[in-house]
Structures are given as structure tokens and as C-alpha cells.
Design an enzyme around this catalytic site. Structure first.
Site, mmCIF file in Angstrom:
data_model
loop_
_atom_site.group_PDB
_atom_site.id
_atom_site.type_symbol
_atom_site.label_atom_id
_atom_site.label_comp_id
_atom_site.label_asym_id
_atom_site.label_seq_id
_atom_site.Cartn_x
_atom_site.Cartn_y
_atom_site.Cartn_z
ATOM 1 N N ASP A 25 0.836 -1.192 0.000
ATOM 2 C CA ASP A 25 0.000 0.000 0.000
ATOM 3 C C ASP A 25 0.878 1.252 0.000
ATOM 4 O OD1 ASP A 25 -2.290 1.470 -0.021
ATOM 5 O OD2 ASP A 25 -2.620 1.361 2.139
ATOM 6 N N LYS A 35 2.041 4.688 -0.964
ATOM 7 C CA LYS A 35 1.380 5.876 -1.501
ATOM 8 C C LYS A 35 1.970 7.079 -0.779
ATOM 9 C CE LYS A 35 -2.205 5.136 1.805
ATOM 10 N NZ LYS A 35 -3.509 4.728 2.117
ATOM 11 N N ASN A 80 2.409 7.648 2.948
ATOM 12 C CA ASN A 80 3.336 6.786 3.685
ATOM 13 C C ASN A 80 4.790 7.175 3.490
ATOM 14 O OD1 ASN A 80 1.369 5.139 4.810
ATOM 15 N ND2 ASN A 80 1.253 3.877 2.979
ATOM 16 N N THR A 98 -10.084 5.922 -4.187
ATOM 17 C CA THR A 98 -9.042 6.204 -5.173
ATOM 18 C C THR A 98 -8.048 5.055 -5.298
ATOM 19 O OG1 THR A 98 -7.216 7.626 -5.802
ATOM 20 C CG2 THR A 98 -7.795 7.654 -3.489
#
Ligand code: AMP
Length: 451
Positions: free
Chosen positions: A151, A153, A156, A191
Site C-alpha cells: 500500500d 502511496k 506513507n 481512489t
């Protein structure tokens, strides 16, 4: 450097109001102020009262997590996470739990989110390259330790005060959405901008390849200042992701264009691998041999496993117990630092042979149905107690001090169940019958129950 972290007394007109009592977690972490929050997690600036260092504490309501705590694979990932050390991976220092919340004590990233920077405008290619290199170094290191982000993105990617990238939440992606604090972006806004096409398929995917795709989206955003796949219509956006349909802005150099194309390859089988990214001409541009080797270090012996092996091999020379040691032990002074960086180890000194203590540790572990492994040799030996799926439950280390004395140290694997096992079952047994009669060299620091 320890810092004060506190805030000034509040002023109302000319009158000074006393500062409200700061909240202190587990008698240890003073919450100073809110740093940020996701959908259900709050992140606080906190001060570790023991060391004076500032840290970030992420408080996550347990919500719908099973009553008995975190699921096994989450516990396992967290256990692995705690062993990862990389300059570009935000360190998970501790995991604590109360009845209603899980607290992750994290290294503090004072620079905030990288994308606050991108929000002000696209980055020059050289700066994009710098961040991308740090990202790939972090991702490669974690992958070679069996941890996948899944994950990645912008939220992060944090920065420290020197402007270096710190990837956060590595290994925590196994946590259910509800307790991760980032569910909002996925579930409410829906999204999928950073999500690889094979995830949308829901047919199962390779964690490493999915991370590489997200690195591609991140690189694109750094260079362009906007997303590669974007459409107000969600289905249209999915279609673009499936087909790998995007256009690089005109200022993109041909070398960067080529690399982005290999990262945003919709077919995971054909997508570029980390090893190949490291040798890419755009990635390597202007990088000396030494710097390159440092970035690609995860291919050398610096993995967590190798570090672990090094630790057990590092037989320390016998060291006679000196007056300083005895005073420190008996007065309950903080001993962290004397035997290494770990500050949470419980320890006591004993005159019992190491073998007898370790045998008791093995016994207790086996009786609980846990997996028990012996480590090390004469001067430094230990027992690693693990759950059935390889999650670290407790580690016990016995070091020879000389004069027939040993120092026994133990640390739990981070969760409430692990702490319970250590404090309630293992620790009392380690201290053994001798300490009950008070006749050994056993020293204080008795276990206390989980808060
Ligand atoms: P998260 O719930 O992990 O998305 O965190 C919410 C926000 O808190 C982030 O977007 C950051 O702005 C901030 N934050 C999270 N972790 C840290 C950290 N270790 N140091 C500084 N700020 C953080």
C-alpha cells in the site's frame, strides 16, 4: 539528542493558565500534541520519559479486531518489522496495547509528508531521483526480509529533519483497513490511483510486484506533480490502470520516460524487478560505485536475518562484574546501553549455571505448545520462543559475566499476549527456585503485569 518537546503555558489575555496535565501512556510516553490523523488513527508527538527522545505514537482503536488481539499474521509481520533496520524505513520501536487501543511507537519523522512538498509543485528530476533511490533502497531491503508494503502511496512517505525519505507502515499493511487509519482513501474516496492492475483483479498478487508498480506511480507524481491515472469516473480510471494508459509530461527526459514505462507495466510478469531498477541508467546517473553499493546493501549480508546471526555469533569476552554493574543492578538504575541498544529487556543476575536457566526457558515454552530454538554458544547463549507461525514470542539471552555469574535478559515479541507469556509465565520460572529463597545473586526487576 533528548529534547523538551513540551509546550508553553497557555495565555488568555494577560492571565496565564496552568497547562493541562499531559497524558502519559503506560507511565512512559508523554503525549505532547497531535501530529496528524487518518480515518481512525491519531498520531501524536510524544516524549519517551525514559530517554527524553521524541517519538511518534500512533493510537489505533482496536475496533473490530478479534477479541483475543491481533490476528496471527499481523503479529508475525509486526515481529518482523521490529527487527528491520534501514535508514529509509521508519522504525517501529514498540507495540503497546490497552484494552481499547493498539499503540505503535514510531521513529519521529519531523519533516512531515513528502507530498506536502510535491503539492507545492513538481520536483526537479535530480530531486525526484534522490527520493526514488531512497524509496527503492527501502523497498528492496524490506522485500529481501520477506516484508511487503502493498500500500505504498504518498501519505506513507515521510521526511526526517535532514530531508531523507522514511517509508512508514512497512509490514503493517496486513492490518485490517478499519484499524489502520488509512481506510478513508480507499473506501470513501475509492481512489485506486496507486494500486496495481492485478490487485483490481482480486485474483491474488505478488507483493513485490505490486510495490514496484506503486513506486512507479510515486515516481511519476514526483516528476509530473499530478497522477498518471486519473479520471472522475472510477470505471474509466480502472480501465486506464488495466491498460497502463498514461502520458508523461513533456519535460520528462527519455531515460526517465523509459524507466516509468517499465515500472508502470500492467503485466506483472513483464514489470521491472528491483534488481534491474538498481542497474537502470536513469537510476544510476551520477552515482559513484560506493554510493550504489550502499543503496543496494540489502543484497549483501545486511538483512535482518544476517544481523540476527551476527548477534548470536558475537561471543563477548568474559567480563568481570564490577562495582558499577552491581550498584546499577541493585538500585534499579536504567541499565539500557550497558549491554546494547535494547532498552526494554528485563534482566537479572544469577549465580545459577546458564544451562539450567535456558533449560527452564525451553521447558516453559514447550509446555505452552510454542516452538523453542537454542541459539549461540558458551559466552552468549539464548532461547528463542516462537509461535507456530514463526511469530516471535520471547527471546531469552544469557551472558557470562565471570566469577560464575550470568546476566539473564529477556524481551517479549511486542504484543499483549507475548508480554503476558513473558511476565506471567516465563520470567518467574527463569528467576527460579533460588530467587524465591533469596539465596542467589538474583536482582530485583521483577515482572509486573501488562498495563
Ligand atoms: P497515518 O495514520 O499513518 O496515515 O498518519 C497520519 C499522519 O500523521 C501522517 O500523514 C503524518 O502527517 C503523521 N505521521 C504519521 N507517522 C508519523 C511519524 N512517525 N512522524 C511524524 N509524523 C507522522
Amino acid at each position: 539528542m533528548p529534547d523538551s518537546g513540551g509546550s508553553a503555558p497557555r495565555k488568555l489575555g494577560s492571565k496565564e493558565l496552568p497547562r493541562p496535565a499531559a497524558k502519559v501512556l503506560f507511565g512512559r510516553f508523554e503525549l505532547v500534541r497531535l501530529l496528524g490523523f487518518g480515518a481512525s488513527a491519531r498520531v501524536y508527538l510524544a516524549r519517551d520519559l525514559r530517554s527524553g527522545h521524541s517519538v511518534a505514537v500512533k493510537a489505533i482503536p482496536k475496533g473490530r479486531v478479534a477479541k483475543d488481539g491481533l490476528s496471527h499474521n499481523v503479529v508475525r509481520e509486526i515481529a518482523i518489522m521490529r527487527r528491520l533496520h534501514h535508514p529509509h524505513v521508519l522504525r517501529l520501536l514498540e507495540v503497546l496495547a490497552s484494552r481499547s487501543k493498539i499503540y505503535f511507537v514510531l521513529e519521529l519523522a519531523r519533516g512531515g509528508e513528502l507530498f506536502a512538498e510535491v503539492a507545492r509543485g513538481r520536483l526537479p528530476e535530480d530531486l525526484s531521483r534522490r527520493y526514488f533511490r531512497q524509496l527503492i533502497a527501502a523497498v528492496g531491503y524490506c522485500h529481501s526480509n520477506g516484508v511487503f508494503h502493498r500500500d505504498l502511496k504518498p501519505e506513507n512517505l515521510l521526511l526526517d529533519d535532514a530531508g531523507n525519505l522514511k517509508v512508514s507502515d512497512f509490514g503493517l499493511s496486513a492490518l485490517p483497513e478499519q484499524i489502520r487509519g488509512d481506510g478513508l482513501l480507499h473506501t470513501l474516496c475509492g481512489t485506486p490511483a496507486y494500486v496495481a492492475p492485478e490487485i483490481l483483479d482480486k485474483k491474488g498478487y505478488d507483493g513485490a510486484k505490486v510495490d514496484v508498480w506503486s513506486c512507479g506511480v510515486i515516481l511519476y507524481v514526483l516528476n509530473a506533480g499530478y497522477l498518471p491515472f486519473n479520471d472522475p469516473n472510477l470505471m474509466a480510471m480502472y480501465r486506464k490502470i488495466y491498460r497502463g494508459e498514461y502520458r508523461c509530461p513533456r519535460w520528462t527526459s527519455p531515460e526517465l520516460r523509459r524507466l516509468i514505462g517499465r515500472l508502470l507495466e500492467p503485466n506483472p510478469e513483464r514489470r521491472i524487478a528491483i534488481d534491474v531498477i538498481l542497474r537502470d541508467p536513469w537510476f544510476k546517473k551520477g552515482l559513484g560505485e560506493e554510493e550504489w553499493t550502499a543503496l543496494a546493501k540489502f543484497h549483501a549480508a545486511e538483512t535482518a536475518e544476517a544481523e540476527d546471526a551476527k548477534f548470536w555469533k558475537s561471543e563477548e569476552p568474559d567480563r568481570a562484574l564490577n562495582a558499577f554493574d552491581l550498584i546499577s543492578f541493585s538500585s534499579g538504575l536504567d541499565m539500557s546501553g550497558l549491554f546494547g541498544p535494547q532498552s526494554d529487556w528485563k534482566r537479572f543476575i544469577s549465580a545459577e549455571p546458564a544451562e539450567a536457566i535456558l533449560a527452564r526457558a525451553e521447558d516453559i515454552g514447550k509446555k505452552e505448545g510454542l516452538v523453542v530454538r537454542r541459539k549461540g554458544k558458551k559466552g552468549l547463549a539464548g532461547v528463542v520462543v516462537e509461535g507456530q507461525i514463526g511469530n516471535l514470542v520471547t527471546i531469552v539471552v544469557v551472558r557470562r559475566l565471570g566469577d560464575g555469574l550470568v546476566v539473564v535478559e529477556a524481551e517479549d515479541g511486542g504484543g499483549a499476549a507475548e508480554r503476558f507469556f513473558l511476565t506471567e509465565k516465563l520470567w518467574p520460572a527463569l528467576e527460579g527456585p533460588a530467587s524465591e529463597t533469596g539465596s542467589s545473586g538474583s536482582v530485583t526487576d521483577r515482572p509486573h503485569p501488562v498495563p
